[in-house]
Scaffold this active site. Structure first.
Site, PDB file in Angstrom:
ATOM      1  N   PRO A 160       0.849  -1.195   0.000  1.00  0.00           N
ATOM      2  CA  PRO A 160       0.000   0.000   0.000  1.00  0.00           C
ATOM      3  C   PRO A 160       0.889   1.251   0.000  1.00  0.00           C
ATOM      4  CG  PRO A 160      -0.077  -1.114   2.143  1.00  0.00           C
ATOM      5  CD  PRO A 160       0.701  -1.999   1.214  1.00  0.00           C
ATOM      6  N   GLY A 178       7.423   1.590   3.202  1.00  0.00           N
ATOM      7  CA  GLY A 178       8.590   1.786   2.342  1.00  0.00           C
ATOM      8  C   GLY A 178       8.311   1.613   0.866  1.00  0.00           C
ATOM      9  N   SER A 179       7.067   1.924   0.430  1.00  0.00           N
ATOM     10  CA  SER A 179       6.756   1.692  -0.985  1.00  0.00           C
ATOM     11  C   SER A 179       7.652   2.516  -1.901  1.00  0.00           C
ATOM     12  CB  SER A 179       5.284   1.977  -1.276  1.00  0.00           C
ATOM     13  OG  SER A 179       4.992   3.323  -1.035  1.00  0.00           O
ATOM     14  N   SER A 180       8.030   3.736  -1.488  1.00  0.00           N
ATOM     15  CA  SER A 180       8.862   4.551  -2.385  1.00  0.00           C
ATOM     16  C   SER A 180      10.248   3.945  -2.545  1.00  0.00           C
ATOM     17  CB  SER A 180       8.933   6.004  -1.900  1.00  0.00           C
ATOM     18  OG  SER A 180       9.621   6.088  -0.678  1.00  0.00           O
ATOM     19  N   ALA A 181      10.832   3.454  -1.452  1.00  0.00           N
ATOM     20  CA  ALA A 181      12.147   2.802  -1.567  1.00  0.00           C
ATOM     21  C   ALA A 181      12.014   1.498  -2.339  1.00  0.00           C
ATOM     22  CB  ALA A 181      12.737   2.544  -0.179  1.00  0.00           C
ATOM     23  N   ALA A 182      10.910   0.774  -2.121  1.00  0.00           N
ATOM     24  CA  ALA A 182      10.740  -0.520  -2.784  1.00  0.00           C
ATOM     25  C   ALA A 182      10.579  -0.352  -4.288  1.00  0.00           C
ATOM     26  CB  ALA A 182       9.544  -1.263  -2.197  1.00  0.00           C
ATOM     27  N   GLY A 200       3.869   3.793   5.306  1.00  0.00           N
ATOM     28  CA  GLY A 200       4.968   3.479   6.213  1.00  0.00           C
ATOM     29  C   GLY A 200       5.633   2.143   5.937  1.00  0.00           C
ATOM     30  N   ASP A 216      15.019   3.008   4.998  1.00  0.00           N
ATOM     31  CA  ASP A 216      14.111   2.277   4.101  1.00  0.00           C
ATOM     32  C   ASP A 216      14.899   1.622   2.970  1.00  0.00           C
ATOM     33  OD1 ASP A 216      12.279   3.476   5.709  1.00  0.00           O
ATOM     34  OD2 ASP A 216      11.023   4.261   4.098  1.00  0.00           O
TER      35      ASP A 216
HETATM   36  C1  MEV Z   1      10.311   6.232   7.365  1.00  0.00           C
HETATM   37  O1  MEV Z   1      10.084   4.889   7.001  1.00  0.00           O
HETATM   38  C2  MEV Z   1      11.198   6.310   8.559  1.00  0.00           C
HETATM   39  C3  MEV Z   1      11.462   7.710   9.109  1.00  0.00           C
HETATM   40  O2  MEV Z   1      12.313   7.542  10.231  1.00  0.00           O
HETATM   41  C4  MEV Z   1      12.091   8.610   8.079  1.00  0.00           C
HETATM   42  C5  MEV Z   1      13.508   8.207   7.728  1.00  0.00           C
HETATM   43  O3  MEV Z   1      14.162   7.503   8.490  1.00  0.00           O
HETATM   44  O4  MEV Z   1      13.988   8.653   6.659  1.00  0.00           O
HETATM   45  C6  MEV Z   1      10.181   8.353   9.588  1.00  0.00           C
END
Ligand code: MEV
Length: 312
Positions: free
Chosen positions: A94, A100-104, A98, A145
């Site tokens: 989704p 990590g879809s953008s990194a994935a 949170g 991420d």
């Molecule tokens: C995001 O998945 C995690 C945060 O700590 C941001 C980051 O580490 O870049 C909120």
């Protein structure tokens, strides 16, 4: 090679989101429950993106996809990829929750290009490209991420220092629940930076406390003491709430989990929506929690045994 494919899973931060941006340690693991598949091949007329949020010519990709377009620009420059190309992105992560879809998406695309160009995709090489995309998506990312998702094991991560593999081997289950509400990592990170400017003494103390809780959680895991890990998660959640990263959707699911025998519960990732995690003492309790959280309004839930990494 006529076609390149790449896969990346999502990620879960167990402890240390936000404080990781300020140099404190964090524990995270690649989350096999969700993932992104990227496929790339040559195209005839123009470079084209096919995904659930956008399909059309690369030149018309919306600004919300700037992380992808910037990444492709770096990859094209480095590999001299034959253009035009056709890129397909299929995701079960989704977006903006949170996980990590953008990194994935960046890891999957980079791996697909490496595969297409028949170059071995070492973690170090993949990270080099993915970090550029993450800087666009997140503004000031700690790198957790990208590092977690480009690897295969749970890690203990510290910004500027790097990561070490971490044995996340414990007799307990982690339930993940999606509030269904988009998180706002970038905004949350920015707002905390503002708080840090206004009240540096107080906020940096809270960051250090979050870092200490990650350390205690690490010990609890090493000693296989789920109840202590649960306490650490609860304390971390109280601080994350004070920092303004929770919201009523997260609080509601977290309270529901705690009322139903979760050993601990907290948000995971950037917060302000997105996902929460709850620790359950065994699989039966974990599956009960999944049902209860769905009844309480969660969009989706997953369960992960924390012993599964023992033999990785
Ligand atoms: C995001 O998945 C995690 C945060 O700590 C941001 C980051 O580490 O870049 C909120």
């Amino acid at each position: 090679k006529s076609i390149g494919t790449g896969y990346a899973s999502g990620k879960i931060i167990l402890m240390g989101e936000h404080s990781v941006v300020y140099g404190e340690p964090a524990i995270a693991f690649p989350f096999s429950g969700t993932g992104i598949q990227a496929t790339i091949r040559a195209n005839k007329l123009e470079s084209w993106i096919e995904s659930s949020f956008f399909h059309g010519p690369l030149s018309e990709a919306p600004t919300t996809m700037r992380n992808v377009t910037v990444l492709l620009w770096y990859l094209v420059k480095h590999f001299k990829i034959p253009e035009p190309f056709y890129l397909k992105i299929e995701s079960s992560i989704p977006a903006e929750r949170g996980m990590g879809s953008s990194a994935a998406v960046a890891v999957a695309i980079t791996r697909a290009v490496f595969d297409w160009m028949e170059e071995p995709a070492t973690q170090e090489k993949v990270l080099h490209f993915v970090n550029q995309a993450e800087a666009v998506a997140h503004g000031n990312p700690s790198g957790i991420d990208a590092t977690t998702i480009s690897g295969t094991e749970p890690i203990l991560y510290q910004k500027g220092i790097g990561f070490q593999p971490f044995q996340l081997n414990m007799d307990a289950f982690l339930v993940v629940a999606d509030t269904g509400v988009k998180g706002q990592t970038r905004k949350a990170v920015k707002d905390i930076a503002k708080l840090m400017e206004l009240r540096p003494y107080e906020i940096s103390k809270q960051m250090r406390t979050l870092g200490k809780l990650t350390g205690q959680a690490q010990q609890a895991i090493l000693q296989n003491r789920p109840q202590i890990l649960g306490d650490c998660m609860n304390q971390a959640q109280s601080l994350l709430r004070l920092l303004g990263t929770s919201n009523r959707h997260l609080d509601h699911l977290i309270e529901t989990a705690l009322e139903n025998q979760a050993l601990g519960a907290k948000l995971t990732g950037g917060g302000r929506g997105g996902c929460m995690i709850a620790l359950a003492e065994n699989e039966t309790r974990g599956r009960q929690l999944q049902r209860i959280l769905l009844d309480a309004g969660a969009r989706n839930t997953w369960i992960e045994g924390l012993g599964v990494y023992a033999h990785v």
